[in-house]
Scaffold this active site. Structure first.
Site, short mmCIF file in Angstrom:
data_model
loop_
_atom_site.label_atom_id
_atom_site.label_comp_id
_atom_site.label_asym_id
_atom_site.label_seq_id
_atom_site.Cartn_x
_atom_site.Cartn_y
_atom_site.Cartn_z
N LYS A 38 22.27 57.67 18.83
CA LYS A 38 21.24 57.20 19.77
C LYS A 38 20.74 58.34 20.66
CE LYS A 38 20.87 53.89 23.60
NZ LYS A 38 21.62 52.95 24.44
N THR A 134 41.22 55.80 20.16
CA THR A 134 41.88 56.63 21.17
C THR A 134 43.31 56.18 21.45
OG1 THR A 134 41.80 57.15 23.54
CG2 THR A 134 40.77 55.11 22.90
N ASP A 135 44.13 57.11 21.94
CA ASP A 135 45.49 56.73 22.33
C ASP A 135 45.51 55.85 23.59
OD1 ASP A 135 44.78 58.67 24.22
OD2 ASP A 135 46.57 59.91 23.94
N GLU A 136 44.37 55.81 24.32
CA GLU A 136 44.35 55.05 25.58
C GLU A 136 44.54 53.55 25.36
OE1 GLU A 136 41.40 56.06 28.45
OE2 GLU A 136 41.51 58.19 27.99
N TYR A 159 36.93 51.30 29.65
CA TYR A 159 36.76 52.11 28.43
C TYR A 159 37.84 51.76 27.41
CZ TYR A 159 37.44 56.04 25.25
OH TYR A 159 37.65 56.80 24.13
N SER A 160 39.10 51.86 27.83
CA SER A 160 40.17 51.67 26.84
C SER A 160 40.22 50.22 26.35
CB SER A 160 41.53 52.12 27.37
OG SER A 160 41.85 51.52 28.58
N LYS A 163 37.61 49.98 23.69
CA LYS A 163 38.06 50.61 22.44
C LYS A 163 39.12 49.73 21.76
CE LYS A 163 37.07 54.11 20.84
NZ LYS A 163 35.97 54.51 19.92
N LEU A 199 37.42 66.69 32.09
CA LEU A 199 38.13 67.63 32.95
C LEU A 199 37.93 69.11 32.59
CD1 LEU A 199 40.12 68.10 35.29
CD2 LEU A 199 41.97 67.99 33.63
N ASN A 258 47.97 67.64 34.68
CA ASN A 258 46.62 68.16 34.93
C ASN A 258 46.65 69.43 35.77
OD1 ASN A 258 45.49 66.05 33.51
ND2 ASN A 258 45.17 64.77 35.32
N ASP A 289 42.12 59.52 43.95
CA ASP A 289 42.50 59.28 42.56
C ASP A 289 41.52 58.34 41.86
OD1 ASP A 289 44.06 59.60 40.36
OD2 ASP A 289 45.89 58.76 41.23
P1 NAD Z 1 30.82 61.69 23.20
O1 NAD Z 1 30.54 60.85 24.40
O2 NAD Z 1 30.78 63.17 23.33
O3 NAD Z 1 29.80 61.32 22.03
C1 NAD Z 1 29.46 59.99 21.71
C2 NAD Z 1 28.23 60.03 20.81
O4 NAD Z 1 27.89 58.66 20.50
C3 NAD Z 1 26.99 60.65 21.47
O5 NAD Z 1 26.35 61.53 20.57
C4 NAD Z 1 26.11 59.46 21.78
O6 NAD Z 1 24.72 59.76 21.77
C5 NAD Z 1 26.49 58.48 20.67
N1 NAD Z 1 26.23 57.09 21.04
C6 NAD Z 1 26.61 56.46 22.19
N2 NAD Z 1 26.16 55.19 22.19
C7 NAD Z 1 25.52 55.00 21.00
C8 NAD Z 1 24.87 53.89 20.41
N3 NAD Z 1 24.77 52.73 21.05
N4 NAD Z 1 24.35 54.03 19.17
C9 NAD Z 1 24.44 55.22 18.51
N5 NAD Z 1 25.02 56.31 19.04
C10 NAD Z 1 25.57 56.19 20.27
O7 NAD Z 1 32.22 61.18 22.66
P2 NAD Z 1 33.42 62.00 21.98
O8 NAD Z 1 34.30 62.52 23.04
O9 NAD Z 1 32.87 62.90 20.97
O10 NAD Z 1 34.18 60.78 21.27
C11 NAD Z 1 33.82 60.35 19.96
C12 NAD Z 1 34.72 59.22 19.55
O11 NAD Z 1 36.08 59.64 19.56
C13 NAD Z 1 34.65 58.01 20.47
O12 NAD Z 1 34.75 56.86 19.68
C14 NAD Z 1 35.87 58.15 21.37
O13 NAD Z 1 36.32 56.89 21.82
C15 NAD Z 1 36.86 58.78 20.40
N6 NAD Z 1 37.88 59.64 21.01
C16 NAD Z 1 37.55 60.62 21.90
C17 NAD Z 1 38.56 61.45 22.41
C18 NAD Z 1 38.24 62.58 23.37
O14 NAD Z 1 39.17 63.20 23.88
N7 NAD Z 1 37.00 62.90 23.63
C19 NAD Z 1 39.89 61.25 22.02
C20 NAD Z 1 40.20 60.21 21.13
C21 NAD Z 1 39.18 59.42 20.62
O1 DAU Z 2 43.24 60.16 25.52
C1 DAU Z 2 42.02 60.19 24.81
C2 DAU Z 2 40.88 60.05 25.78
O2 DAU Z 2 40.79 61.28 26.48
C3 DAU Z 2 39.55 59.72 25.11
O3 DAU Z 2 39.64 58.46 24.49
C4 DAU Z 2 38.41 59.72 26.13
O4 DAU Z 2 37.17 59.50 25.46
C5 DAU Z 2 38.40 61.05 26.83
O5 DAU Z 2 37.40 61.03 27.84
C6 DAU Z 2 39.76 61.37 27.45
O6 DAU Z 2 40.05 60.48 28.56
P1 DAU Z 2 40.68 61.03 29.93
O7 DAU Z 2 40.34 60.11 31.02
O8 DAU Z 2 42.12 61.39 29.75
O9 DAU Z 2 39.85 62.42 30.05
P2 DAU Z 2 39.19 63.17 31.30
O10 DAU Z 2 38.78 64.53 30.86
O11 DAU Z 2 38.18 62.33 31.99
O12 DAU Z 2 40.43 63.34 32.30
C7 DAU Z 2 41.59 64.06 31.93
C8 DAU Z 2 42.57 63.97 33.07
O13 DAU Z 2 42.04 64.71 34.18
C9 DAU Z 2 42.78 62.55 33.59
O14 DAU Z 2 44.14 62.41 34.01
C10 DAU Z 2 41.86 62.46 34.80
C11 DAU Z 2 41.85 63.88 35.34
N1 DAU Z 2 40.60 64.34 35.98
C12 DAU Z 2 39.42 64.12 35.30
C13 DAU Z 2 38.23 64.52 35.86
C14 DAU Z 2 36.92 64.28 35.14
C15 DAU Z 2 40.64 65.00 37.19
O15 DAU Z 2 41.72 65.22 37.77
N2 DAU Z 2 39.45 65.39 37.73
C16 DAU Z 2 38.25 65.18 37.13
O16 DAU Z 2 37.19 65.57 37.71
#
Ligand code: NAD
Ligand code: DAU
Length: 353
Positions: A38, A134-136, A159-160, A163, A199, A258, A289
């Site tokens: 999208k 995700t592990d969440e 979010y979690s 998912k 982060l 962190n 927090d």
């Molecule tokens: P991201 O937010 O970087 O990317 C998500 C993508 O999905 C974007 O390109 C966005 O445009 C697209 N999108 C969002 N809504 C849409 C819709 N309605 N239709 C079509 N496309 C749409 O996410 P990411 O960090 O790359 O995560 C990708 C997948 O992996 C997710 O399902 C997330 O839950 C999972 N995941 C992420 C992490 C992490 O650490 N980032 C860890 C474990 C699992």
């Molecule tokens: O565990 C997998 C998940 O990891 C994915 O499913 C999610 O899509 C991905 O966003 C990520 O989730 P977290 O919430 O763990 O990621 P984030 O980078 O937002 O935060 C990592 C840790 O850092 C978390 O304990 C919150 C903390 N944090 C985050 C931000 C953005 C801070 O302390 N300060 C910040 O500004």
């Protein structure tokens, strides 16, 4: 692995999706890869510039919540497989606005499941719906223990929970309609092309421009970090060798508090920016927090390592250095995402925190 396939990858313009698309397009020229995205704030076609003209790649802009569009897409394309990554992915945004998460992550996934079922009914052989999760979904750990594939679901943020809802839907379509599915649940990814709301890229961008690094609470929350290209190879391994109906946990055996992660990052940034050691760490600011902040995630990855032979290949320090270097070398990409919308998101999230 040699035969031709047409694979729909959703969310391929996002962070993880773009690494997965690149791996499949480059390593499997016999596959046709269709990237459906999208292009929300998190989707960026710059992430795919190097492969956009390859003959086995095609981009389609579209929304998985748009049911008629998805139905029509499947009526027009004989997809053999779906690798579903499209999602709203940031926990803090889900706290401020859960509906987008419920729409995309749950309804969008169900639209894809329905369209796939309709298209594959009567011929499920060699088909696969691969859902990336995700592990969440497993909730939060105390000081001890690891998430296994049998850990009961206990999601605690919008979010979690969204998912987890999507994972349940995928399993329901498998058990009820016989849809061939596989699910993987991965820990925190980091690496190039990650949107600077998360982060690590947020801290890199702030340190570079001498802004505060907001650390939630006391910085004691623990995450298990995996370099994004290792997640992409895990996805490729599961896609080709995973057992239908099975779930695989993916993690890097790399737990860090962190605050410890931020200290390592600050050391690397001092080094790269020619600052005195300890200089960047002065930017750390402990802030209010995250509501309902999960304390600890940690993955038991013995199923994927034991059954499928996958292993993470990039150590954390090396991966973090590669990530820092990518952000410092790609100023154009960074400035193109630090838009007015990002600045207003940042203000709403961090001002008065
Ligand atoms: P991201 O937010 O970087 O990317 C998500 C993508 O999905 C974007 O390109 C966005 O445009 C697209 N999108 C969002 N809504 C849409 C819709 N309605 N239709 C079509 N496309 C749409 O996410 P990411 O960090 O790359 O995560 C990708 C997948 O992996 C997710 O399902 C997330 O839950 C999972 N995941 C992420 C992490 C992490 O650490 N980032 C860890 C474990 C699992
Ligand atoms: O565990 C997998 C998940 O990891 C994915 O499913 C999610 O899509 C991905 O966003 C990520 O989730 P977290 O919430 O763990 O990621 P984030 O980078 O937002 O935060 C990592 C840790 O850092 C978390 O304990 C919150 C903390 N944090 C985050 C931000 C953005 C801070 O302390 N300060 C910040 O500004």
């Amino acid at each position: 692995m040699d035969h031709k396939k047409t694979i729909l990858i959703t969310g391929g313009a996002g962070f993880i999706g773009s690494h997965v698309v690149r791996l499949f397009v480059k390593n499997f020229p016999q596959y046709q890869i269709v990237n459906l995205d999208k292009l929300t704030y998190a989707g960026n076609l710059e992430n795919l510039r190097d492969i956009e003209n390859l003959p086995n790649y095609r981009f389609l802009k579209g929304d998985i919540t748009d049911e008629p569009f998805i139905e029509n897409l499947f009526a027009q394309h004989p997809f053999d497989s779906v690798i579903h990554l499209a999602a709203e992915s940031h926990v803090d945004r889900s706290i401020n606005g859960p509906m987008a998460f419920i729409n995309t992550n749950i309804i969008g996934t169900v639209n894809l499941l329905n369209a796939t079922k309709k298209s594959w009914t009567g011929n499920m052989e060699n088909k696969l719906f691969y859902h990336i999760s995700t592990d969440e979904v497993y909730g939060s750990l105390g000081e001890e223990g690891l998430f296994t594939e049998e850990t009961p679901y206990d999601p605690r943020s919008p979010y979690s929970a969204s998912k987890a809802g999507s994972d349940h839907m995928v399993r329901a379509w498998h058990h009820t309609y016989g849809l061939p599915v596989v699910i993987s649940n991965c820990s925190n990814n980091y690496g190039p092309h990650q949107f600077p709301e998360k982060l690590i890229p947020l801290a890199i961008c702030n340190i570079k421009s001498n802004r505060e690094i907001p650390v939630y609470g006391k910085g004691e929350n623990v995450r298990d970090w995996l370099y994004v290209e290792d997640h992409a190879t895990a996805i490729e391994t599961i896609f080709h060798s995973g057992k239908t109906g099975r779930t695989y946990n993916v993690g890097g055996n790399n737990e860090l508090r962190n605050i410890d992660l931020i200290r390592i990052l600050c050391g690397i940034m001092d080094n790269r920016l020619g600052r005195k050691q300890g200089e960047s760490e002065k930017l750390v600011k402990f802030v209010r927090d995250r509501p309902g902040h999960d304390l600890r995630y940690a993955i038991d990855n013995t199923r994927i390592t034991g059954e499928l032979g996958w292993r993470p290949s990039v150590g954390f320090r090396k991966g973090l250095e590669k990530t820092v270097d990518w952000y410092l070398e790609n100023e154009k990409w960074v400035s193109s995402v630090l838009t007015g919308a990002y600045k207003s998101y940042y203000r709403s999230q961090y001002d008065d925190r």
